[in-house]
Design a protein around this motif. Structure first.
Motif: not given
Length: 626
Positions: A1-4, A571-576, A580-594
């Motif tokens: 769904m939507s990412i804030a 489109g929503l989950f594809a970096p950069p 959505g990609y950054y939301g996944a990183c926040a939940v997983a507590k992983v640096d987006p660069n990794e």
């Protein structure tokens, strides 16, 4: 769904009103949050009572839908107030997050000031709209419709209050003065330039709906307010349309009763995590596949498939799964970057799993059957899931499993029995809709009652202290979503009145290649839209324009819905850019660069799956009733 996506403001700089603003915000905010949480609870009770009265006692409550509709507009507006107070309105922060701290603070203040500008401009038209609705009497309850419409001016006024308080709490006196001055000058400049817009004709669409929207979105102004400012400016400066009409279109967008499923499914998603149902499902899948190479990655794909059929929020889905699976996967040598890349890819893969909020939104704004969309969404998601699993197989084909415990059939059976009530939930929800027990709006209440009873009686896990925060979070996220829907509906109406839809239809119809050419250009367009916009505003904005064109081109509306949803999800989950990609990183507590070096393979697999879904309509329509 939507990412804030929200940039943290950090410690508030000193100004003489910060302390007073903090105290007012806490006290008034607590009252508004309590009312919003109570409205979510009331909606659940009213709709479930309607289901029981109709199905069990064969005595329908003729007033239940009407009462739910009245409360829903109040929930949407007060939820938007809570979201503004907490800084949870959806926004693009890719640019804001890269500037220096001082520039970031100025952009944050500017975003609040721009939002306040729209709210101040629309307050009087909102009051006029509510006053006009006083002459309409509701059919079932026979009360003035002003009781419902008053939610809009009250919500706007409260957002002005909390927006001003937020500005005072998080900005210095200099930042406040500069940003309010800049916004006032921009508004005055546009007003004085009004004679210049008349000769531009349809070029005004580029000025307002492309340039102004883009500038606002990339400056960090919430998406809803970016849409609203552009629409208000276009209508006020280039047409003779009364602004009360814009308020009416916003009301129309937020008043579809089917959209009441949004807060209810969001709450259901939080409830299954709180009651331990999500954990039980994941434990069963892990015991079944944990001894296979890449097994836990398959579990991740499967768990997202199951949980996404219940929850209304991708963040809620990920938050339910990542803490349970990731520690064990890391013990087995999985790289954090690979895990977050797969988590992000599954977010895009499961966008069509019913009851998806995006599916419900498409149905409400395009008239496509919700039941048909729910039926059509299962197989396409499975196709994309198999494509992701092929990447998992390739990457983990040499995994060392010598230290991995293998569960016996008896143990797997016990895990299955424990997980059975949780695994059954998606099927209970679907059966309730198909058998006519409840509508797509009401069925979420059955899921809520089912989950609450399972948590209390079977899993013995029900934290009553978390109930109010869950209700407040539901109201906040729902308000943010519904305010976007309202503003996007007004923007879509403005585009339609300008003749844009006719021009778009003519251009799309001229694309060579027939239905496949149309699908190809739609995929490219919606991948780009998905990077910039959330799925819901993009659908509300472009769905009513493009779905009739798709049907004229010979594309089945359910098939087209699956294609555009997957394209937006990629489109929503594809970096950069995809937030959505950054939301996944926040939940997983992983640096987006990794995750950057791992996600390419998964995105390629999703694209292959999308092409297959687009090329083979049967995946989407094969199980629809003839």
């Amino acid at each position: 769904m939507s990412i804030a996506s929200v940039v943290e403001l950090g410690a508030a700089p000193a100004n003489s009103f910060t302390g007073i603003a903090d105290r007012i915000d806490r006290r008034l905010g607590a009252v508004i949050e309590a009312i919003a949480a109570a409205l979510v609870l009331v909606e659940i009770v009213v709709l479930f009572a309607g289901v029981v009265a109709r199905y069990a006692f064969h005595a329908p409550l003729v007033w239940s839908d009407e009462l739910a509709s009245i409360f829903f507009l109040w929930l949407s507006m007060l939820g938007a107030v809570v979201a503004l107070r907490r800084g949870e309105h959806m926004r693009m922060t890719a640019v804001v997050g890269k500037v220096s701290p001082s520039a970031r603070r100025m952009l944050e203040a500017l975003a609040i000031a721009a939002s306040l500008a729209f709210l101040a401009l629309v307050l009087w038209p909102a009051y006029e709209y509510a006053a006009d609705e006083a002459f309409i009497v509701t059919p079932a309850l026979e009360i003035s419709n002003a009781w419902r419409a008053a939610a809009i001016p009250v919500g706007v006024a409260l957002m002005i209050v909390f927006g001003a308080l937020r500005l005072l709490r998080f900005s210095s006196a200099r930042e406040i003065a500069v940003t309010l001055g800049v916004v006032a000058l921009v508004v005055a400049a546009f007003w004085l330039a009004r004679p210049l817009f008349a000769p531009l004709g349809k070029l005004n669409l580029v000025v307002f709906f492309l340039v102004i929207v883009a500038v606002n979105v990339f400056s960090g102004v919430p998406i809803a307010f970016s849409f609203a400012l552009a629409t208000f400016g276009y209508l006020a400066l280039t047409t003779s349309t009364p602004m009360v009409v814009m308020v009416g279109r916003m009301d129309e967008g937020m008043s579809h009763l089917i959209m009441l499923a949004v807060p209810l499914f969001i709450f259901l998603g939080a409830l299954i995590e709180m009651t331990g149902m999500a954990k039980a499902m994941i434990q069963f899948l892990a015991s079944l596949l944990g001894h296979v190479r890449g097994g836990l990655s398959y579990v991740l794909v499967g768990a997202m498939y199951l949980v996404s059929g219940i929850s209304g929020s991708k963040i809620a889905d990920m938050a339910a799964i990542a803490p349970v699976l990731f520690p064990e996967m890391k013990k087995r040598g999985a790289k954090p970057g690979d895990l977050v890349a797969l988590l992000s890819a599954t977010g895009a893969q499961t966008e069509t799993i019913p009851p998806s909020i995006v599916l419900i939104t498409i149905g409400s704004v395009t008239g496509v059957s919700i039941a048909a969309l729910f039926t059509g969404g299962m197989v396409p998601a499975l196709v994309l899931g198999l494509c992701l699993c092929s990447v998992v197989w390739w990457r983990y084909r040499k995994e060392d499993l010598s230290a991995v415990a293998r569960y016996s059939r008896a143990q797997i059976g016990r895990f299955f029995i424990v997980a059975l009530p949780a695994v059954a939930l998606p099927f209970v929800i679907r059966a309730a809709v198909v058998e006519g027990v409840a509508t797509a709006t009401e069925v979420s209440t059955i899921g809520i009652v089912y989950s609450a009873l399972a948590g209390l009686l079977l899993y013995r896990q029900f934290d009553w202290r978390r109930l109010k925060p869950m209700l407040v979070e539901t109201a906040s996220l729902s308000g943010a979503i519904m305010f976007i829907v309202g503003c996007a509906t007004a923007m879509a109406w403005g585009l339609t009145q300008s003749g844009f839809s006719t021009d778009l239809a003519r251009w799309m119809a001229a694309i060579p290649g027939g239905s496949y050419g149309f699908l190809a250009i739609s995929i490219l367009a919606f991948i780009v839209l998905g990077c910039v916009l959330e799925g819901i505003p993009a659908i509300v904005l472009f769905g009513p324009l493009l779905f009739p064109i798709a049907q004229a081109a010979g594309v089945h509306p359910v098939h087209y819905a699956m294609v555009v949803i997957f394209a937006m999800g990629i489109g929503l989950f594809a970096p950069p850019i995809g937030v959505g990609y950054y939301g996944a990183c926040a939940v997983a507590k992983v640096d987006p660069n990794e995750g950057m070096k791992y996600i390419g393979g998964y995105m390629l697999a999703l694209l292959v799956g999308l092409v297959l879904v687009a090329a083979v309509p049967w995946f989407s329509t094969g199980f629809l009733a003839k």
